[in-house]
Design a protein around this motif. Structure first.
Motif, mmCIF file in Angstrom:
data_model
loop_
_atom_site.group_PDB
_atom_site.id
_atom_site.type_symbol
_atom_site.label_atom_id
_atom_site.label_comp_id
_atom_site.label_asym_id
_atom_site.label_seq_id
_atom_site.Cartn_x
_atom_site.Cartn_y
_atom_site.Cartn_z
ATOM 1 N N GLU A 183 31.903 -75.701 -87.746
ATOM 2 C CA GLU A 183 30.690 -76.289 -88.324
ATOM 3 C C GLU A 183 29.690 -75.186 -88.703
ATOM 4 O O GLU A 183 29.074 -75.232 -89.768
ATOM 5 C CB GLU A 183 30.082 -77.267 -87.307
ATOM 6 N N LEU A 184 29.558 -74.175 -87.847
ATOM 7 C CA LEU A 184 28.653 -73.057 -88.137
ATOM 8 C C LEU A 184 29.152 -72.232 -89.330
ATOM 9 O O LEU A 184 28.369 -71.795 -90.167
ATOM 10 C CB LEU A 184 28.486 -72.168 -86.894
ATOM 11 N N LEU A 185 30.468 -72.030 -89.402
ATOM 12 C CA LEU A 185 31.050 -71.260 -90.513
ATOM 13 C C LEU A 185 30.761 -71.900 -91.865
ATOM 14 O O LEU A 185 30.523 -71.213 -92.848
ATOM 15 C CB LEU A 185 32.570 -71.102 -90.328
ATOM 16 N N THR A 186 30.761 -73.238 -91.905
ATOM 17 C CA THR A 186 30.510 -73.931 -93.184
ATOM 18 C C THR A 186 29.085 -73.685 -93.679
ATOM 19 O O THR A 186 28.806 -73.865 -94.860
ATOM 20 C CB THR A 186 30.729 -75.471 -93.083
ATOM 21 N N THR A 187 28.177 -73.273 -92.763
ATOM 22 C CA THR A 187 26.799 -72.999 -93.205
ATOM 23 C C THR A 187 26.496 -71.501 -93.165
ATOM 24 O O THR A 187 25.338 -71.088 -93.071
ATOM 25 C CB THR A 187 25.783 -73.798 -92.358
ATOM 26 N N GLY A 188 27.552 -70.680 -93.192
ATOM 27 C CA GLY A 188 27.373 -69.240 -93.346
ATOM 28 C C GLY A 188 27.070 -68.464 -92.080
ATOM 29 O O GLY A 188 26.682 -67.303 -92.145
ATOM 30 N N PHE A 189 27.260 -69.082 -90.907
ATOM 31 C CA PHE A 189 27.023 -68.384 -89.643
ATOM 32 C C PHE A 189 28.358 -67.960 -89.033
ATOM 33 O O PHE A 189 29.279 -68.771 -88.948
ATOM 34 C CB PHE A 189 26.304 -69.300 -88.643
ATOM 35 N N SER A 190 28.462 -66.717 -88.602
ATOM 36 C CA SER A 190 29.673 -66.314 -87.873
ATOM 37 C C SER A 190 29.338 -66.310 -86.376
ATOM 38 O O SER A 190 28.174 -66.171 -85.990
ATOM 39 C CB SER A 190 30.142 -64.935 -88.326
ATOM 40 N N VAL A 191 30.376 -66.458 -85.541
ATOM 41 C CA VAL A 191 30.167 -66.559 -84.092
ATOM 42 C C VAL A 191 30.791 -65.340 -83.424
ATOM 43 O O VAL A 191 32.002 -65.132 -83.524
ATOM 44 C CB VAL A 191 30.788 -67.874 -83.538
ATOM 45 N N SER A 192 29.972 -64.550 -82.745
ATOM 46 C CA SER A 192 30.477 -63.348 -82.070
ATOM 47 C C SER A 192 31.241 -63.732 -80.805
ATOM 48 O O SER A 192 31.126 -64.871 -80.324
ATOM 49 C CB SER A 192 29.305 -62.444 -81.684
ATOM 50 N N ALA A 193 32.000 -62.769 -80.276
ATOM 51 C CA ALA A 193 32.762 -63.026 -79.036
ATOM 52 C C ALA A 193 31.808 -63.407 -77.897
ATOM 53 O O ALA A 193 32.089 -64.310 -77.111
ATOM 54 C CB ALA A 193 33.579 -61.795 -78.671
ATOM 55 N N GLY A 194 30.654 -62.717 -77.841
ATOM 56 C CA GLY A 194 29.667 -63.020 -76.791
ATOM 57 C C GLY A 194 29.117 -64.425 -76.918
ATOM 58 O O GLY A 194 28.959 -65.136 -75.921
ATOM 59 N N ALA A 195 28.843 -64.835 -78.165
ATOM 60 C CA ALA A 195 28.325 -66.191 -78.413
ATOM 61 C C ALA A 195 29.380 -67.235 -78.053
ATOM 62 O O ALA A 195 29.063 -68.303 -77.517
ATOM 63 C CB ALA A 195 27.909 -66.332 -79.873
ATOM 64 N N LYS A 196 30.649 -66.900 -78.339
ATOM 65 C CA LYS A 196 31.740 -67.832 -78.024
ATOM 66 C C LYS A 196 31.835 -68.044 -76.507
ATOM 67 O O LYS A 196 32.041 -69.167 -76.033
ATOM 68 C CB LYS A 196 33.060 -67.273 -78.569
ATOM 69 N N ASP A 197 31.681 -66.945 -75.746
ATOM 70 C CA ASP A 197 31.700 -67.049 -74.273
ATOM 71 C C ASP A 197 30.576 -67.953 -73.782
ATOM 72 O O ASP A 197 30.765 -68.769 -72.880
ATOM 73 C CB ASP A 197 31.537 -65.658 -73.635
ATOM 74 N N LYS A 198 29.381 -67.787 -74.387
ATOM 75 C CA LYS A 198 28.236 -68.629 -74.005
ATOM 76 C C LYS A 198 28.521 -70.095 -74.305
ATOM 77 O O LYS A 198 28.188 -70.989 -73.522
ATOM 78 C CB LYS A 198 26.982 -68.196 -74.775
ATOM 79 N N LEU A 199 29.129 -70.345 -75.472
ATOM 80 C CA LEU A 199 29.449 -71.724 -75.876
ATOM 81 C C LEU A 199 30.449 -72.358 -74.917
ATOM 82 O O LEU A 199 30.285 -73.516 -74.525
ATOM 83 C CB LEU A 199 30.013 -71.746 -77.300
ATOM 84 N N ILE A 200 31.504 -71.610 -74.553
ATOM 85 C CA ILE A 200 32.537 -72.196 -73.678
ATOM 86 C C ILE A 200 31.911 -72.539 -72.325
ATOM 87 O O ILE A 200 32.183 -73.605 -71.757
ATOM 88 C CB ILE A 200 33.793 -71.300 -73.534
ATOM 89 N N ARG A 201 31.021 -71.666 -71.817
ATOM 90 C CA ARG A 201 30.359 -71.953 -70.532
ATOM 91 C C ARG A 201 29.456 -73.189 -70.652
ATOM 92 O O ARG A 201 29.441 -74.044 -69.776
ATOM 93 C CB ARG A 201 29.542 -70.728 -70.062
ATOM 94 N N ALA A 202 28.742 -73.262 -71.771
ATOM 95 C CA ALA A 202 27.836 -74.401 -71.994
ATOM 96 C C ALA A 202 28.621 -75.716 -72.057
ATOM 97 O O ALA A 202 28.214 -76.721 -71.468
ATOM 98 C CB ALA A 202 27.046 -74.193 -73.285
ATOM 99 N N PHE A 203 29.767 -75.704 -72.763
ATOM 100 C CA PHE A 203 30.545 -76.942 -72.899
ATOM 101 C C PHE A 203 31.259 -77.322 -71.602
ATOM 102 O O PHE A 203 31.420 -78.501 -71.313
ATOM 103 C CB PHE A 203 31.544 -76.834 -74.052
#
Length: 245
Positions: A183-203
């Motif tokens: 969803e973020l990629l479709t609006t031009g945002f890329s997700v870093s490895a660090g951000a991905k780790d934060k997301l997995i913990r949040a979910f």
């Protein structure tokens, strides 16, 4: 008429495998110039945001690609509009011929505590049982498992009309991250490895909390991923006022 109608769908591994098997079964007669002759009526059961509408459109596209229906788009009736659909029931049913006729949110047609005789569904099944209606239109019932599963268990006659029952599982933390990222990629945002780790913990925390008795999250499954993407974008713009991506 080629292609995978489930391409790009996150999760649903078992459902995708079953759709692929069904596709192979329909291709065999098509190669000989014949149309698949067995019933294709289906039930799609899943919580909000598990992809029921996506699966409905994928099946409808596939039935058309394999020469079973006249058009790729389903005729959709939401449970809240079923009373209007029923006013001229036979006429409404006839108009759906050559297509998939989908009743969405079908759990809303099942009065709680009255699982053995449900008039709206009974009427639909009586129409499906008529000799000229056994195969066409292809009827797809879509709804929440709560209520629908009990209804089917209590009504073997109703259940017997639907050879294909797809149970759509809730999304895992990893799948929610994947959806948020796409969803973020479709609006031009890329997700870093660090951000991905934060997301997995949040979910993971979100899923743990949502299973707590009495807790009803405001968004589940795909809706939760969409909400997370909106939150990430909002935070970015608040932090970077006046800056471009």
């Amino acid at each position: 008429s080629s292609g995978d109608p489930m391409a790009g769908v996150v999760g649903m591994k078992e459902v995708r495998q079953r759709v692929a098997r069904l596709d192979l079964a329909m291709q065999a007669p098509q190669r000989s110039g014949l149309v698949y002759g067995d019933r294709l009526h289906a039930i799609l059961m899943g919580s909000a945001g598990t992809g029921k509408t996506r699966l409905l459109h994928a099946l409808s596209w596939l039935y058309h690609a394999r020469g079973v229906t006249k058009g790729p788009a389903p005729v959709i009736c939401d449970a809240v509009d079923f009373a209007d659909f029923s006013k001229n029931f036979q006429d409404s049913f006839r108009k759906a011929k050559g297509h998939v006729l989908a009743i969405e949110n079908v759990h809303k047609l099942l009065p709680s505590g009255q699982l053995t005789q449900v008039e709206p569904i009974g009427r639909l099944i009586a129409e499906m049982s008529k000799p000229g209606n056994k195969l066409d239109p292809i009827v797809v019932l879509s709804g929440h498992p709560r209520g629908l599963r009990e209804f089917l268990d209590a009504n073997q006659d109703a259940r017997s009309h639907f050879p294909h029952v797809f149970a759509l599982p809730d999304l895992s933390a990893g799948e929610l991250v994947e959806l948020t990222e796409s969803e973020l990629l479709t609006t031009g945002f890329s997700v870093s490895a660090g951000a991905k780790d934060k997301l997995i913990r949040a979910f993971r925390l979100f899923l743990k909390n949502s299973r707590t008795p009495g807790v009803e999250p405001e968004a589940r499954n795909a809706w939760a991923a969409l909400k997370m993407a909106e939150t990430v974008r909002l935070e970015y713009f608040v932090k970077n006022r006046g800056m471009s991506k």
